[in-house]
Motif scaffolding. Structure first.
Motif, PDB file in Angstrom:
ATOM      1  N   ASP B  21     -11.511 -10.071  -0.798  1.00 29.90           N
ATOM      2  CA  ASP B  21     -10.352 -10.062   0.093  1.00 29.90           C
ATOM      3  C   ASP B  21     -10.626  -9.223   1.352  1.00 29.90           C
ATOM      4  OD1 ASP B  21      -7.574 -10.794   0.581  1.00 29.90           O
ATOM      5  OD2 ASP B  21      -7.151  -8.661   0.335  1.00 29.90           O
ATOM      6  N   ARG B 109      -3.997  -0.758   0.698  1.00 29.14           N
ATOM      7  CA  ARG B 109      -3.328  -2.070   0.624  1.00 29.14           C
ATOM      8  C   ARG B 109      -1.852  -1.944   0.982  1.00 29.14           C
ATOM      9  NH1 ARG B 109      -6.883  -5.787  -1.214  1.00 29.14           N
ATOM     10  NH2 ARG B 109      -5.336  -7.436  -1.273  1.00 29.14           N
ATOM     11  N   MET B 110      -1.204  -0.865   0.544  1.00 29.40           N
ATOM     12  CA  MET B 110       0.213  -0.686   0.889  1.00 29.40           C
ATOM     13  C   MET B 110       0.390  -0.604   2.406  1.00 29.40           C
ATOM     14  SD  MET B 110       1.531   1.914  -2.075  1.00 29.40           S
ATOM     15  CE  MET B 110       3.024   2.351  -1.216  1.00 29.40           C
ATOM     16  N   PHE B 112      -1.598  -1.856   4.643  1.00 30.68           N
ATOM     17  CA  PHE B 112      -1.914  -3.175   5.205  1.00 30.68           C
ATOM     18  C   PHE B 112      -0.737  -4.128   5.018  1.00 30.68           C
ATOM     19  CE2 PHE B 112      -4.156  -7.289   5.415  1.00 30.68           C
ATOM     20  CZ  PHE B 112      -4.842  -7.096   6.603  1.00 30.68           C
ATOM     21  N   TYR B 113      -0.110  -4.094   3.847  1.00 30.83           N
ATOM     22  CA  TYR B 113       1.049  -4.956   3.594  1.00 30.83           C
ATOM     23  C   TYR B 113       2.213  -4.540   4.500  1.00 30.83           C
ATOM     24  CZ  TYR B 113      -1.365  -5.994  -0.864  1.00 30.83           C
ATOM     25  OH  TYR B 113      -2.275  -6.328  -1.824  1.00 30.83           O
ATOM     26  N   GLY B 114       2.344  -3.215   4.727  1.00 27.92           N
ATOM     27  CA  GLY B 114       3.404  -2.735   5.616  1.00 27.92           C
ATOM     28  C   GLY B 114       3.213  -3.241   7.030  1.00 27.92           C
ATOM     29  N   ASP B 124      -1.690 -10.442  -3.895  1.00 24.84           N
ATOM     30  CA  ASP B 124      -1.676  -9.135  -3.235  1.00 24.84           C
ATOM     31  C   ASP B 124      -0.895  -8.137  -4.078  1.00 24.84           C
ATOM     32  OD1 ASP B 124      -3.094  -9.789  -0.821  1.00 24.84           O
ATOM     33  OD2 ASP B 124      -1.357 -10.946  -0.206  1.00 24.84           O
ATOM     34  N   GLN B 125       0.253  -8.587  -4.576  1.00 25.45           N
ATOM     35  CA  GLN B 125       1.091  -7.680  -5.357  1.00 25.45           C
ATOM     36  C   GLN B 125       0.476  -7.390  -6.721  1.00 25.45           C
ATOM     37  OE1 GLN B 125       3.991 -10.370  -4.342  1.00 25.45           O
ATOM     38  NE2 GLN B 125       5.206  -8.971  -3.123  1.00 25.45           N
ATOM     39  N   LEU B 128      -1.991  -4.635  -6.351  1.00 24.84           N
ATOM     40  CA  LEU B 128      -1.347  -3.308  -6.285  1.00 24.84           C
ATOM     41  C   LEU B 128      -1.047  -2.806  -7.690  1.00 24.84           C
ATOM     42  CD1 LEU B 128       1.420  -3.040  -3.519  1.00 24.84           C
ATOM     43  CD2 LEU B 128      -0.799  -1.927  -3.620  1.00 24.84           C
ATOM     44  N   ALA B 132      -2.824   0.435  -9.252  1.00 24.89           N
ATOM     45  CA  ALA B 132      -1.944   1.574  -9.553  1.00 24.89           C
ATOM     46  C   ALA B 132      -2.105   1.950 -11.027  1.00 24.89           C
ATOM     47  CB  ALA B 132      -0.497   1.206  -9.237  1.00 24.89           C
TER      48      ALA B 132
END
Lengths: 190, 279
Positions: B21, B109-110, B112-114, B124-125, B128, B132
């Motif tokens: 990715d 990633r958070m 980037f998603y923001g 994507d989720q 995470l 996590a």
């Protein structure tokens, strides 16, 4: 022990929010609206109503003599088998699809309200097509979102979903200050 | 399966997802520049929270180009650390390295998603959730069962919610959903679409197969270790098909990465005093 307690609380809240969000209720929508980091997923892939058409973003230019240049497509679909391993433009295509869907929903709800044309998804699509290189003979640019079913040589006619107004193309200087051949959005609706 | 081993496998498979990715993001990096669909001047004006982030001194670099490329590069490095550590076993140092690198992946990633609110998908989720869980499980042995049970619960919820949403859909129940989906250019395959159109009964069976398998995800938890392995094998096969037909390549890796948590949960449940009560 403290780590376990904190992890348990975070896990419970995260999972609970995810479970509630699946119902697409008012609470679920509020959770999604306050989730800028996409922590809460919607796990209802391609359901209940699966997407059975493509949303395509096309653009064309109006030239100085008034003639219209041919349509071009931003990010045409990639249909090769290679996608299973390497699909670098999928996020961008999904963004075009998401923005196209949102913009067309807003346009359908807004009717003739010109504010539709300053909403985030619309501006996102407009900025993307406006940033593409243009001929020196191009005066203005328009984009449309069309829905297609099946392959382009199939029997189904494309369906026009949303058409932008004509937008003037202006000086070839990027907004970041870097010289560029790409035109930028004038901010004026033609 | 122990919590340590499950976290190790999850981290290793998830790291492959992140490697692909992030490489894809760097390959298509022009989309993040001023001439791309995710141009800084556009994404800065997204949601109110995003706009606030973009204005803050701490996060404004996330919205600028090329500084945003720090995020995929950081993920690439962190994924390599996870992969190397995962191949070197279950030692304390390896677990710490995996935990720290997984935390870095989650944060990157958070952010980037923001930045790019549109264009995200379920893979994507799931990544995470995977990282996590791996982060917590690797850094704290006590909290590892909690982290892995959370990931497993998300997997089970994912398939169950997806199955139920399909079961209430007339298009899915009628057996035409897969014909329609595979008929698109974005997520389809002309050859598969033609085949399913010509063999409507097979299309119907495929639709109902997906509905029944996804909806029954909860039940597989009671099938013991072997049942969980069979569930995971079906899921992996399903995602191979999805990748081949629909081009959703990261889904295969991210969901495969999450599946060891289900095996762990089943083993954990069957080893606990709760199981006779559940039976």
């Amino acid at each position: 022990m403290a780590v376990t307690v904190i992890a348990s609380v975070v896990a419970t809240v995260w999972f609970g929010a995810t479970a509630v969000a699946q119902f697409r209720s008012g609470v679920g929508r509020r959770i999604k609206a306050h989730d800028p980091f996409a922590l809460v997923p919607m796990w209802t892939f391609f359901a209940p109503t699966p997407g059975t058409r493509d949303l395509r973003l096309l653009w064309r230019d109006r030239l100085v003599d008034g003639t219209l240049a041919p349509w071009h497509e931003l990010l045409p679909p990639d249909t090769g088998l290679r996608r299973a391993l390497w699909n670098p433009w999928k996020r961008q295509r999904k963004a075009v699809f998401d923005a196209g869907q949102l913009a067309s929903q807003i346009a359908a709800q807004g009717g003739d309200d010109p504010l539709v044309f300053v909403t985030f998804p619309f501006v996102m699509l407009l900025a993307a097509v406006s940033a593409l290189p243009a001929s020196p003979l191009s005066l203005a640019r328009q984009f449309v979102i069309v829905g297609t079913t099946g392959t382009d040589d199939g029997p189904q006619e494309p369906q026009l979903i949303l058409a932008s107004r004509w937008h003037d193309l202006v000086a070839p200087e990027d907004l970041t200050g870097a010289p560029s051949n790409a035109p930028v959005l004038s901010g004026q609706v033609a | 399966m122990t919590a340590e081993r499950a976290a190790l496998i999850m981290g290793g498979i998830g790291a492959v997802a992140v490697l692909i990715d992030s490489s894809e993001t760097l390959w298509s990096r022009t989309s993040l520049s001023s001439t791309g669909i995710f141009a800084p001047r556009v994404v800065r004006n997204g949601r109110s929270l995003t706009a606030a982030m973009a204005r803050s001194r701490v996060f404004s670099w996330v919205f600028d180009y090329p500084s945003v490329l720090v995020l995929p590069v950081l993920q690439l490095v962190a994924a390599l650390v996870v992969l190397v550590a995962a191949f070197n076993g279950l030692g304390g140092q390896q677990r710490t390295a995996i935990g720290v690198a997984s935390g870095a992946i989650v944060l990157a990633r958070m952010l980037f998603y923001g930045r790019n609110a549109l264009g995200l998908d379920g893979s994507d989720q799931m990544l995470l959730i995977v990282f996590a869980s791996v982060c917590v499980a690797s850094l704290s042995a006590d909290a590892a069962p909690v982290a892995l049970c959370f990931a497993a619960a998300q997997v089970v919820l994912c398939y169950t919610a997806s199955g139920i949403a399909k079961a209430i859909s007339p298009v899915w129940r009628g057996g035409t959903a897969l014909v329609g989906i595979t008929g698109t250019l974005s997520y389809g395959n002309a050859r598969v679409s033609r085949f399913l159109t010509a063999h409507r009964s097979l299309a119907w069976v495929s639709c109902w197969g997906v509905i029944l398998w996804e909806s029954s995800a909860c039940l597989w938890l009671f099938g013991g270790h072997d049942g969980a392995i069979v569930f995971a094998a079906i899921a992996v096969s399903f995602h191979v098909g999805v990748a081949l037909v629909m081009g959703l390549n990261i889904f295969f890796w991210s969901f495969s990465a999450a599946l060891p948590s289900v095996v762990f949960l089943v083993d954990y449940m069957h080893g606990s005093a709760l199981m006779p009560f559940l039976h």
